[in-house]
Motif scaffolding. Structure first.
Motif, mmCIF file in Angstrom:
data_model
loop_
_atom_site.group_PDB
_atom_site.id
_atom_site.type_symbol
_atom_site.label_atom_id
_atom_site.label_comp_id
_atom_site.label_asym_id
_atom_site.label_seq_id
_atom_site.Cartn_x
_atom_site.Cartn_y
_atom_site.Cartn_z
ATOM 1 N N ASN A 98 0.742 -1.265 -0.088
ATOM 2 C CA ASN A 98 -0.121 -0.071 -0.143
ATOM 3 C C ASN A 98 0.908 1.306 0.023
ATOM 4 O O ASN A 98 1.930 1.239 0.704
ATOM 5 N N GLU A 99 0.445 2.285 -0.808
ATOM 6 C CA GLU A 99 1.096 3.476 -0.687
ATOM 7 C C GLU A 99 1.172 4.426 0.483
ATOM 8 O O GLU A 99 1.936 5.443 0.626
ATOM 9 N N SER A 100 0.014 4.144 1.426
ATOM 10 C CA SER A 100 -0.425 5.068 2.384
ATOM 11 C C SER A 100 0.590 4.400 3.452
ATOM 12 O O SER A 100 0.342 3.329 4.056
ATOM 13 N N ARG A 105 1.036 1.223 8.616
ATOM 14 C CA ARG A 105 1.073 1.303 10.089
ATOM 15 C C ARG A 105 -0.075 0.509 10.792
ATOM 16 O O ARG A 105 0.107 -0.374 11.628
ATOM 17 N N LEU A 106 -1.355 0.602 10.136
ATOM 18 C CA LEU A 106 -2.391 -0.261 10.722
ATOM 19 C C LEU A 106 -2.242 -1.607 10.578
ATOM 20 O O LEU A 106 -2.463 -2.515 11.526
ATOM 21 N N PRO A 123 9.691 -0.146 0.853
ATOM 22 C CA PRO A 123 9.178 0.958 1.696
ATOM 23 C C PRO A 123 7.581 0.855 1.804
ATOM 24 O O PRO A 123 7.253 1.568 2.792
ATOM 25 N N ASP A 124 6.995 0.300 0.825
ATOM 26 C CA ASP A 124 5.589 0.454 0.623
ATOM 27 C C ASP A 124 4.969 -1.114 0.709
ATOM 28 O O ASP A 124 3.878 -1.252 0.348
#
Length: 145
Positions: A98-100, A105-106, A123-124
């Protein structure tokens, strides 16, 4: 949906392997504040207090939803040169991309809650590759259709 918005129509369509549930209301954004205009990786994705309570009570179902929406369970095949010849081995693993940063984190927090070892392999992207961690996550996620 009817319990929350009793005046709205709820439509259920049977599909192969699932049911699609629809209900239209201008008020859904108030109930799901993380939805909004723009790209989700460019805005804050934060659970409302009532959502946090549900995730805390049912982290396995939240992990299942995350993996089924933006994840993958497959077999990783690795080639290693040993003594001048290529040796192959394979193992199951989960990937969640995911890019977010907020959604990552969730996901990481939920895996921690479940006692599932994970790491960022990019990183993503989150990887769950240890045999015991994959087996533990299998108990919660189930097959993706």
């Amino acid at each position: 949906m009817t319990a929350i918005r009793p005046l709205n129509r709820v439509r259920v369509l049977q599909k192969q392997g699932c049911s699609e549930v629809n209900s239209y209301s201008m008020h859904w954004p108030h109930l799901f504040p993380q939805h909004g205009p723009g790209k989700k990786h460019q805005r804050a994705i934060v659970l409302a207090g009532w959502q946090e309570e549900i995730v805390a009570e049912h982290p396995g179902l939240f992990a299942r939803g995350l993996i089924h929406s933006d994840g993958y369970r497959g077999t990783n095949r690795v080639r290693r040169p040993v003594g001048g010849e290529d040796k192959w081995y394979e193992y199951p693993r989960y990937l969640f991309k995911n890019e977010s940063a907020d959604i990552l984190r969730l996901c990481g927090e939920t895996l921690d809650r479940l006692g599932v070892a994970w790491r960022h392999n990019k990183p993503d992207e989150i990887s769950v590759a240890r045999r015991d961690a994959v087996a533990r996550l299998d108990r919660f996620v189930g097959p993706k259709y």
